[in-house]
Design a protein around this motif. Structure first.
Motif, PDB file in Angstrom:
ATOM      1  N   MET A  96       0.840  -1.201   0.000  1.00  0.00           N
ATOM      2  CA  MET A  96       0.000   0.000   0.000  1.00  0.00           C
ATOM      3  C   MET A  96       0.879   1.257   0.000  1.00  0.00           C
ATOM      4  N   LYS A  97       1.972   1.257   0.799  1.00  0.00           N
ATOM      5  CA  LYS A  97       2.852   2.405   0.858  1.00  0.00           C
ATOM      6  C   LYS A  97       3.559   2.606  -0.474  1.00  0.00           C
ATOM      7  N   LYS A  98       4.009   1.483  -1.120  1.00  0.00           N
ATOM      8  CA  LYS A  98       4.665   1.585  -2.411  1.00  0.00           C
ATOM      9  C   LYS A  98       3.711   2.147  -3.448  1.00  0.00           C
ATOM     10  N   ARG A  99       2.469   1.697  -3.392  1.00  0.00           N
ATOM     11  CA  ARG A  99       1.464   2.185  -4.336  1.00  0.00           C
ATOM     12  C   ARG A  99       1.261   3.684  -4.167  1.00  0.00           C
ATOM     13  N   LYS A 100       1.240   4.153  -2.913  1.00  0.00           N
ATOM     14  CA  LYS A 100       1.075   5.582  -2.645  1.00  0.00           C
ATOM     15  C   LYS A 100       2.241   6.370  -3.218  1.00  0.00           C
ATOM     16  N   VAL A 101       3.466   5.845  -3.079  1.00  0.00           N
ATOM     17  CA  VAL A 101       4.643   6.530  -3.623  1.00  0.00           C
ATOM     18  C   VAL A 101       4.530   6.636  -5.134  1.00  0.00           C
ATOM     19  N   PHE A 102       4.135   5.547  -5.793  1.00  0.00           N
ATOM     20  CA  PHE A 102       3.994   5.561  -7.258  1.00  0.00           C
ATOM     21  C   PHE A 102       2.930   6.560  -7.700  1.00  0.00           C
ATOM     22  N   VAL A 103       1.846   6.656  -6.940  1.00  0.00           N
ATOM     23  CA  VAL A 103       0.790   7.625  -7.261  1.00  0.00           C
ATOM     24  C   VAL A 103       1.335   9.043  -7.188  1.00  0.00           C
ATOM     25  N   PHE A 104       2.101   9.337  -6.138  1.00  0.00           N
ATOM     26  CA  PHE A 104       2.677  10.678  -5.996  1.00  0.00           C
ATOM     27  C   PHE A 104       3.698  10.956  -7.092  1.00  0.00           C
ATOM     28  N   ILE A 105       4.460   9.929  -7.513  1.00  0.00           N
ATOM     29  CA  ILE A 105       5.413  10.109  -8.606  1.00  0.00           C
ATOM     30  C   ILE A 105       4.681  10.447  -9.897  1.00  0.00           C
ATOM     31  N   PHE A 106       3.601   9.729 -10.162  1.00  0.00           N
ATOM     32  CA  PHE A 106       2.810   9.972 -11.376  1.00  0.00           C
ATOM     33  C   PHE A 106       2.209  11.379 -11.352  1.00  0.00           C
ATOM     34  N   ILE A 107       1.648  11.767 -10.201  1.00  0.00           N
ATOM     35  CA  ILE A 107       1.078  13.113 -10.069  1.00  0.00           C
ATOM     36  C   ILE A 107       2.157  14.176 -10.267  1.00  0.00           C
ATOM     37  N   GLY A 108       3.342  13.936  -9.663  1.00  0.00           N
ATOM     38  CA  GLY A 108       4.439  14.886  -9.794  1.00  0.00           C
ATOM     39  C   GLY A 108       4.908  15.023 -11.234  1.00  0.00           C
ATOM     40  N   LEU A 109       4.980  13.893 -11.944  1.00  0.00           N
ATOM     41  CA  LEU A 109       5.390  13.927 -13.355  1.00  0.00           C
ATOM     42  C   LEU A 109       4.404  14.747 -14.177  1.00  0.00           C
ATOM     43  N   ALA A 110       3.112  14.501 -13.972  1.00  0.00           N
ATOM     44  CA  ALA A 110       2.081  15.269 -14.680  1.00  0.00           C
ATOM     45  C   ALA A 110       2.146  16.745 -14.312  1.00  0.00           C
ATOM     46  N   LEU A 111       2.399  17.025 -13.035  1.00  0.00           N
ATOM     47  CA  LEU A 111       2.520  18.408 -12.576  1.00  0.00           C
ATOM     48  C   LEU A 111       3.680  19.110 -13.289  1.00  0.00           C
ATOM     49  N   GLY A 112       4.801  18.429 -13.373  1.00  0.00           N
ATOM     50  CA  GLY A 112       5.972  19.038 -14.009  1.00  0.00           C
ATOM     51  C   GLY A 112       5.782  19.292 -15.488  1.00  0.00           C
ATOM     52  N   LEU A 113       5.218  18.291 -16.209  1.00  0.00           N
ATOM     53  CA  LEU A 113       5.107  18.375 -17.663  1.00  0.00           C
ATOM     54  C   LEU A 113       3.955  19.248 -18.136  1.00  0.00           C
ATOM     55  N   PHE A 114       2.839  19.201 -17.429  1.00  0.00           N
ATOM     56  CA  PHE A 114       1.629  19.852 -17.948  1.00  0.00           C
ATOM     57  C   PHE A 114       1.215  21.115 -17.197  1.00  0.00           C
ATOM     58  N   ILE A 115       1.928  21.443 -16.124  1.00  0.00           N
ATOM     59  CA  ILE A 115       1.596  22.677 -15.407  1.00  0.00           C
ATOM     60  C   ILE A 115       2.834  23.560 -15.243  1.00  0.00           C
ATOM     61  N   ILE A 116       3.878  23.011 -14.613  1.00  0.00           N
ATOM     62  CA  ILE A 116       5.057  23.843 -14.329  1.00  0.00           C
ATOM     63  C   ILE A 116       5.756  24.259 -15.621  1.00  0.00           C
ATOM     64  N   GLN A 117       6.001  23.285 -16.529  1.00  0.00           N
ATOM     65  CA  GLN A 117       6.727  23.627 -17.753  1.00  0.00           C
ATOM     66  C   GLN A 117       5.971  24.632 -18.626  1.00  0.00           C
ATOM     67  N   PRO A 118       4.690  24.410 -18.943  1.00  0.00           N
ATOM     68  CA  PRO A 118       3.983  25.410 -19.760  1.00  0.00           C
ATOM     69  C   PRO A 118       3.937  26.785 -19.110  1.00  0.00           C
ATOM     70  N   LEU A 119       3.741  26.827 -17.790  1.00  0.00           N
ATOM     71  CA  LEU A 119       3.717  28.112 -17.102  1.00  0.00           C
ATOM     72  C   LEU A 119       5.073  28.808 -17.188  1.00  0.00           C
ATOM     73  N   ALA A 120       6.137  28.055 -16.937  1.00  0.00           N
ATOM     74  CA  ALA A 120       7.483  28.638 -16.961  1.00  0.00           C
ATOM     75  C   ALA A 120       7.845  29.145 -18.351  1.00  0.00           C
ATOM     76  N   ILE A 121       7.555  28.337 -19.375  1.00  0.00           N
ATOM     77  CA  ILE A 121       7.908  28.725 -20.742  1.00  0.00           C
ATOM     78  C   ILE A 121       7.085  29.922 -21.203  1.00  0.00           C
ATOM     79  N   SER A 122       5.779  29.905 -20.900  1.00  0.00           N
ATOM     80  CA  SER A 122       4.923  31.014 -21.329  1.00  0.00           C
ATOM     81  C   SER A 122       5.312  32.318 -20.638  1.00  0.00           C
ATOM     82  N   LEU A 123       5.652  32.253 -19.371  1.00  0.00           N
ATOM     83  CA  LEU A 123       6.085  33.459 -18.657  1.00  0.00           C
ATOM     84  C   LEU A 123       7.415  33.964 -19.199  1.00  0.00           C
TER      85      LEU A 123
END
Length: 253
Positions: free
Chosen positions: A1-28
């Motif tokens: 269960m703990k490993k699954r939670k870590v993988f979920v956070f990794i997936f969320i973090g990857l999506a956050l980096g690629l689809f929110i942080i990067q577009p915001l940083a580049i557009s600014l």
């Protein structure tokens, strides 16, 4: 269960980096390069369109870096959340230790078991009624703390014998049984006034029941009649009808 939670956070973090942080940083960055002219959202839209074009090596490296940044932020949030949980748990343990050390009083009651009779070595329904009576008394007075799994002297007994009497042994079954007891004996609408948690002392589980004061009278249903209880000193006392009416007029407003 703990490993699954870590993988979920990794997936969320990857999506956050690629689809929110990067577009915001580049557009600014693009907006700043143009001297803050034009409409920023158009640069943001352009950066999102770039996401779905063919990547070259430089773009792949940039996306990797932003993805790693998102993962790092996500994991930092997970660790921070865990630290808060552990800190809150330690604080609660210290609070319970203080309650046990102070002994029983108007707002603190110890019970050895929920339903296991230590003398007859079998489940005893009458003990459940005592638990329900204590909870009703707390609700009708100032609320209180019920701790199950310790004796009157504060010695830790644990919940293992109670666990063995349940259809669903363990903490979940124990909590469900308490909430069912409150629902059947006091009324389902009073379940919101009861918070159940479990803690370990001396490698044994105890159940901590936080009971909040009710704004309306709480009656304990036993057999064919209802009973009204309050806390007095370190005990629970039943009031007859005239006493109960007078008490309700004075204190339950």
């Amino acid at each position: 269960m703990k490993k699954r939670k870590v993988f979920v956070f990794i997936f969320i973090g990857l999506a956050l980096g690629l689809f929110i942080i990067q577009p915001l940083a580049i557009s600014l960055h693009m907006y700043d390069m143009q001297g803050d002219n034009g409409e920023w959202w158009k640069y943001l839209l352009a950066s999102y369109q770039q996401e779905f074009r063919v990547w070259d090596l430089d773009q792949a490296i940039i996306k990797l870096l932003f993805g790693l940044l998102g993962i790092a932020l996500s994991l930092m949030f997970m660790v921070r959340q865990r630290i808060f949980q552990l800190t809150g748990r330690r604080d609660k343990l210290e609070e319970i230790r203080e309650l046990i050390a102070a002994g029983e009083n108007q707002q603190v009651e110890f019970k050895s078991t929920l339903r296991w009779d230590l003398r007859q070595f079998k489940p005893n329904k009458a003990l459940e009624d005592v638990i329900a009576k204590t909870i009703a008394g707390f609700m009708n007075t100032q609320g209180g703390h019920l701790i199950i799994g310790i004796d009157d002297e504060g010695s830790i007994l644990g919940l293992e014998q109670d666990y063995g009497t349940l259809k669903k042994p363990g903490k979940d079954g124990f909590e469900q049984y308490i909430m069912q007891l409150v629902s059947l004996k006091l009324g389902t609408h009073f379940c919101t006034l009861v918070k159940v948690s479990f803690h370990q002392f001396e490698e044994k589980d105890i159940c901590y029941v936080r009971v909040h004061k009710s704004q309306k009278p709480v009656y304990l249903n036993l057999g064919d009649r209802s009973h009204f209880f309050i806390r007095t000193g370190n005990g629970t006392r039943e009031l007859d009808m005239p006493e109960a009416l007078e008490y309700m007029e004075t204190y339950l407003n």
